[in-house]
Design an enzyme around this catalytic site. Structure first.
Site, PDB file in Angstrom:
ATOM      1  CG  HIS A  39      -5.588   2.136   5.167  1.00  0.00           C
ATOM      2  ND1 HIS A  39      -5.127   3.124   6.007  1.00  0.00           N
ATOM      3  CD2 HIS A  39      -4.603   1.213   5.074  1.00  0.00           C
ATOM      4  CE1 HIS A  39      -3.895   2.796   6.400  1.00  0.00           C
ATOM      5  NE2 HIS A  39      -3.556   1.652   5.844  1.00  0.00           N
TER       6      HIS A  39
ATOM      7  N   GLY B 248       2.657   2.416  10.666  1.00  0.00           N
ATOM      8  CA  GLY B 248       3.616   3.500  10.473  1.00  0.00           C
ATOM      9  C   GLY B 248       4.345   3.893  11.746  1.00  0.00           C
TER      10      GLY B 248
ATOM     11  CG  ASN C 181      -1.663   1.249   1.442  1.00  0.00           C
ATOM     12  OD1 ASN C 181      -1.818   2.039   0.510  1.00  0.00           O
ATOM     13  ND2 ASN C 181      -2.160   1.464   2.657  1.00  0.00           N
ATOM     14  CD1 TRP C 182       3.671   1.094  -2.669  1.00  0.00           C
ATOM     15  CD2 TRP C 182       3.562   2.080  -4.681  1.00  0.00           C
ATOM     16  NE1 TRP C 182       4.414   0.345  -3.545  1.00  0.00           N
ATOM     17  CE2 TRP C 182       4.372   0.930  -4.786  1.00  0.00           C
ATOM     18  CE3 TRP C 182       3.346   2.860  -5.821  1.00  0.00           C
ATOM     19  CZ2 TRP C 182       4.968   0.547  -5.989  1.00  0.00           C
ATOM     20  CZ3 TRP C 182       3.948   2.478  -7.019  1.00  0.00           C
ATOM     21  CH2 TRP C 182       4.752   1.326  -7.098  1.00  0.00           C
ATOM     22  CE  LYS C 183       0.121   3.431   4.733  1.00  0.00           C
ATOM     23  NZ  LYS C 183       0.236   3.538   6.167  1.00  0.00           N
TER      24      LYS C 183
ATOM     25  CD  GLU D 239      -2.629   5.741   6.662  1.00  0.00           C
ATOM     26  OE1 GLU D 239      -2.649   5.782   5.423  1.00  0.00           O
ATOM     27  OE2 GLU D 239      -1.690   5.229   7.310  1.00  0.00           O
TER      28      GLU D 239
ATOM     29  CB  SER E 278       5.380  -1.731  11.839  1.00  0.00           C
ATOM     30  OG  SER E 278       4.972  -0.394  12.098  1.00  0.00           O
TER      31      SER E 278
ATOM     32  CD  GLU F  45      -3.390  -2.361   7.432  1.00  0.00           C
ATOM     33  OE1 GLU F  45      -2.307  -2.656   6.928  1.00  0.00           O
ATOM     34  OE2 GLU F  45      -3.974  -1.296   7.214  1.00  0.00           O
TER      35      GLU F  45
ATOM     36  N   GLY G 296       2.904  -1.077   4.272  1.00  0.00           N
ATOM     37  CA  GLY G 296       2.987   0.328   3.895  1.00  0.00           C
ATOM     38  C   GLY G 296       4.427   0.725   3.618  1.00  0.00           C
ATOM     39  N   GLY G 297       5.079   1.297   4.615  1.00  0.00           N
ATOM     40  CA  GLY G 297       6.428   1.844   4.477  1.00  0.00           C
ATOM     41  C   GLY G 297       7.411   0.933   3.742  1.00  0.00           C
TER      42      GLY G 297
HETATM   43  P1  PGA Z   1       3.008   0.387   7.595  1.00  0.00           P
HETATM   44  O1  PGA Z   1       1.543   0.614   6.978  1.00  0.00           O
HETATM   45  O2  PGA Z   1       3.514  -0.928   7.040  1.00  0.00           O
HETATM   46  O3  PGA Z   1       3.816   1.564   7.115  1.00  0.00           O
HETATM   47  O4  PGA Z   1       2.852   0.327   9.073  1.00  0.00           O
HETATM   48  C1  PGA Z   1       0.656  -0.463   6.824  1.00  0.00           C
HETATM   49  C2  PGA Z   1      -0.641   0.032   6.241  1.00  0.00           C
HETATM   50  O5  PGA Z   1      -1.060   1.150   6.565  1.00  0.00           O
HETATM   51  O6  PGA Z   1      -1.286  -0.668   5.436  1.00  0.00           O
END
Ligand code: PGA
Length: 231
Positions: free
Chosen positions: A85, A161, A7-9, A87, A191, A155, A212-213
């Site tokens: 998600h 993050g 997930n590149w956000k 966010e 993470s 999640e 994500g990251g």
């Molecule tokens: P993260 O994000 O791996 O940077 O913690 C995961 C996500 O939001 O899907």
């Protein structure tokens, strides 16, 4: 086979997307999915990798400024979409109801869905983790059932993050709560990195990861896919 979704956000425009996709060669034995921002979807699709969007609206079209519909994504050749998600839930007013509606629309247009659920730190610390998870999962399940295109992602919000990962035991427990409610694959997210992927992915009920990251760097995302393929 494990599913590893990146997930590149709100990172990577078309140019960076093209560079990543050219350099990315996932190994056999894992299903790798990339989820770039909307404007980078065409560039990502040129590569032939499996591409999901990060969100999808519930209507086919209409006066919904700033939204993208399932038939639009399907026309482009996108294979699926993330919905719910944390966010989106935290910053954009997404609710269990709107998440479920988005999932229904996507599945109705033959897109696959990764629907995200997870408790906040406050909810976990006040003993409400199970209650919150159940409500979030039931809203999706009641709308779409055990649909073959549905994948859930656990999640925990406090692990996203933050560099703080759920322990393998915490992940196992949450995945088992989810799997009692709905019989679909469940990814872990929060993470995930090459260093902790194996201990998380080998837990019972963990069918893959939403990353994500660590998905932004082609080396680390490839390393994650390799770990998953070798399990
Ligand atoms: P993260 O994000 O791996 O940077 O913690 C995961 C996500 O939001 O899907």
């Amino acid at each position: 086979m494990k599913l590893i979704a990146g997930n590149w956000k709100m990172f990577k425009g078309p140019r960076e997307t093209r560079d990543f996709c050219e350099a990315f060669a996932p190994p056999e034995g894992v299903e790798a999915v990339l989820c770039p921002p909307f404007v980078s979807l065409p560039a990502a699709l040129e590569s032939g990798h499996t591409i999901f969007a990060q969100n999808v609206h519930w209507a086919d079209d209409g006066a919904y400024t700033g939204e993208i519909s399932a038939p639009m994504l399907a026309e482009l050749g996108v294979a699926g979409a993330i919905v719910g998600h944390s966010e989106r839930r935290q910053f954009f007013g997404e609710t269990d109801e709107t998440v479920a509606r988005r999932a229904v629309a996507a599945l109705g247009h033959e897109l696959r869905v990764i629907a995200c659920v997870g408790e906040s730190l406050e909810e976990r610390e006040s003993g409400q983790m199970e209650l919150v998870l159940r409500a979030q999962v039931e809203a999706i399940r009641d709308a779409v059932g055990d649909h073959e295109g549905l994948v859930l992602a656990y999640e925990p919000v406090w692990a996203i993050g933050t560099g703080q990962t759920a322990t393998p035991g915490q992940a196992r427990q949450a995945h088992s709560i989810i799997k009692e409610l709905v019989d679909v694959p469940v990814l872990y997210g929060g993470s995930v990195k090459p260093e902790n992927a194996e201990e998380l992915l080998t837990q019972e009920g963990v069918d893959g990861a939403l990353v994500g990251g660590a998905s932004l760097d082609v080396e680390s995302f490839t390393a994650l896919c390799r770990t998953a393929a070798n399990l």
